[in-house]
Design a protein around this motif. Structure first.
Motif, PDB file in Angstrom:
ATOM      1  N   SER A  49       3.442  18.164   5.852  1.00 12.60           N
ATOM      2  CA  SER A  49       3.166  16.839   5.310  1.00 12.60           C
ATOM      3  C   SER A  49       1.675  16.743   5.002  1.00 12.60           C
ATOM      4  O   SER A  49       0.842  16.812   5.908  1.00 12.60           O
ATOM      5  N   ILE A  50       1.356  16.616   3.720  1.00 16.62           N
ATOM      6  CA  ILE A  50      -0.033  16.478   3.279  1.00 16.62           C
ATOM      7  C   ILE A  50      -0.391  14.995   3.348  1.00 16.62           C
ATOM      8  O   ILE A  50       0.197  14.178   2.637  1.00 16.62           O
ATOM      9  N   ILE A  51      -1.326  14.649   4.208  1.00 14.97           N
ATOM     10  CA  ILE A  51      -1.702  13.246   4.392  1.00 14.97           C
ATOM     11  C   ILE A  51      -2.857  12.911   3.450  1.00 14.97           C
ATOM     12  O   ILE A  51      -3.915  13.545   3.490  1.00 14.97           O
ATOM     13  N   CYS A  52      -2.635  11.922   2.605  1.00 17.78           N
ATOM     14  CA  CYS A  52      -3.617  11.560   1.580  1.00 17.78           C
ATOM     15  C   CYS A  52      -4.728  10.678   2.156  1.00 17.78           C
ATOM     16  O   CYS A  52      -4.517   9.944   3.128  1.00 17.78           O
ATOM     17  N   ARG A  53      -5.889  10.745   1.520  1.00 20.73           N
ATOM     18  CA  ARG A  53      -6.938   9.776   1.815  1.00 20.73           C
ATOM     19  C   ARG A  53      -6.546   8.425   1.219  1.00 20.73           C
ATOM     20  O   ARG A  53      -5.645   8.329   0.385  1.00 20.73           O
ATOM     21  N   GLU A  54      -7.250   7.394   1.635  1.00 16.52           N
ATOM     22  CA  GLU A  54      -6.863   6.034   1.269  1.00 16.52           C
ATOM     23  C   GLU A  54      -6.838   5.813  -0.239  1.00 16.52           C
ATOM     24  O   GLU A  54      -6.005   5.072  -0.751  1.00 16.52           O
ATOM     25  N   ASP A  55      -7.746   6.453  -0.971  1.00 21.39           N
ATOM     26  CA  ASP A  55      -7.818   6.225  -2.416  1.00 21.39           C
ATOM     27  C   ASP A  55      -7.106   7.317  -3.221  1.00 21.39           C
ATOM     28  O   ASP A  55      -7.291   7.424  -4.432  1.00 21.39           O
ATOM     29  N   THR A  56      -6.286   8.131  -2.555  1.00 20.02           N
ATOM     30  CA  THR A  56      -5.554   9.196  -3.242  1.00 20.02           C
ATOM     31  C   THR A  56      -4.140   8.731  -3.571  1.00 20.02           C
ATOM     32  O   THR A  56      -3.456   8.153  -2.725  1.00 20.02           O
ATOM     33  N   ASP A  57      -3.718   8.982  -4.801  1.00 21.94           N
ATOM     34  CA  ASP A  57      -2.370   8.617  -5.249  1.00 21.94           C
ATOM     35  C   ASP A  57      -1.413   9.758  -4.919  1.00 21.94           C
ATOM     36  O   ASP A  57      -1.544  10.860  -5.468  1.00 21.94           O
ATOM     37  N   ALA A  58      -0.463   9.500  -4.016  1.00 18.15           N
ATOM     38  CA  ALA A  58       0.434  10.565  -3.562  1.00 18.15           C
ATOM     39  C   ALA A  58       1.258  11.172  -4.704  1.00 18.15           C
ATOM     40  O   ALA A  58       1.338  12.402  -4.822  1.00 18.15           O
ATOM     41  N   PRO A  59       1.895  10.364  -5.581  1.00 21.61           N
ATOM     42  CA  PRO A  59       2.637  10.972  -6.693  1.00 21.61           C
ATOM     43  C   PRO A  59       1.739  11.795  -7.617  1.00 21.61           C
ATOM     44  O   PRO A  59       2.156  12.833  -8.143  1.00 21.61           O
ATOM     45  N   GLY A  60       0.497  11.347  -7.805  1.00 18.47           N
ATOM     46  CA  GLY A  60      -0.435  12.110  -8.632  1.00 18.47           C
ATOM     47  C   GLY A  60      -0.789  13.444  -7.999  1.00 18.47           C
ATOM     48  O   GLY A  60      -0.880  14.474  -8.685  1.00 18.47           O
ATOM     49  N   LEU A  61      -0.990  13.438  -6.678  1.00 17.86           N
ATOM     50  CA  LEU A  61      -1.274  14.684  -5.962  1.00 17.86           C
ATOM     51  C   LEU A  61      -0.083  15.628  -6.065  1.00 17.86           C
ATOM     52  O   LEU A  61      -0.245  16.830  -6.301  1.00 17.86           O
ATOM     53  N   LEU A  62       1.123  15.083  -5.901  1.00 18.57           N
ATOM     54  CA  LEU A  62       2.336  15.897  -6.015  1.00 18.57           C
ATOM     55  C   LEU A  62       2.391  16.573  -7.378  1.00 18.57           C
ATOM     56  O   LEU A  62       2.654  17.779  -7.490  1.00 18.57           O
TER      57      LEU A  62
END
Length: 221
Positions: A192-205
């Motif tokens: 599970s990659i935990i995003c920073r507060e300003d990171t968009d999870a779908p964009g990272l995916l």
């Protein structure tokens, strides 16, 4: 011998890397104990760890705490761990050494079909999940709490078919090292990659997907 509740389902070099990684993780857990161990893989993909030495019982308990274990039988009302094998309109089916069905009504994860629930909570195939054995079986309360906590965080991208090290390397290669907090191990090959507060999870995916031949699901708060 103890059978760990996580699966080895990749082949070739990836399998050897996964088993090497598992040996290192086991060594980290039991390295201070007076015990020797040997790792094998059962026909159903679950790793078996043979322990020998004065501290083998302590080592067995430590591995049970770290990974969960596959047991030859179940007692009603007790909590066990299985891996998410498949899902259908009737619920989830876990592999806990044998198939264990959790009906949709016993998931306890809010509205939606099992497929919708799986995607909402980022439950990639083979991820280990805790359940309470009974008639019917149900998802364990502690597991429900953990999954709901995921949806209250900063966002996650969950992956399978990759070790924690491989997942970290992929994030770095895609240029997103500063966009994540950490990579949390869910199972040997589920992360599970935990995003920073300003990171968009779908964009990272979307960005790392081309580098990772795996199932990826985003958890959006």
């Amino acid at each position: 011998m103890v059978v760990l509740a996580t699966k080895v389902y990749v082949g070739g070099d990836a399998r050897e890397r996964a088993l090497d990684g598992l040996r290192s993780l086991i060594r980290n857990t039991v390295g201070d104990l007076d015990v020797e161990f040997e790792v094998g893989v059962r026909h159903d993909g679950f790793p078996s760890v043979t322990l020998s030495g004065p501290d083998e019982e302590v080592a067995r308990n430590a591995l049970r705490e770290e990974w969960g274990v596959i047991t030859p039988q179940f007692r009603e009302g007790d909590t066990y761990t299985g891996t998410l094998e498949f899902w259908d309109e009737d619920g989830f089916v876990l592999d806990a050494g044998e198939e264990v069905r959790i009906p949709a009504d016993e998931l306890g994860l809010g509205p939606g079909t099992p497929e919708q629930i799986r995607k909402r909570f980022g439950l990639v195939q083979h991820v280990p999940l805790r359940f309470v054995y009974g008639e019917p079986c149900s998802l364990a309360e502690a597991e429900r709490d953990r999954l709901f906590e995921w949806t209250r965080g900063t966002g996650r991208v969950n992956v399978n078919s990759a070790t924690r090290g491989e997942t970290r390397a992929t994030v770095n290669r895609a240029g997103h090292a500063h966009d994540i907090v950490t990579v949390e191990r869910l199972g040997l090959l589920e992360q599970s990659i935990i995003c920073r507060e300003d990171t968009d999870a779908p964009g990272l995916l979307s960005s790392i997907g081309e580098y990772l031949p795996a199932e990826l699901l985003a958890v959006v708060p």
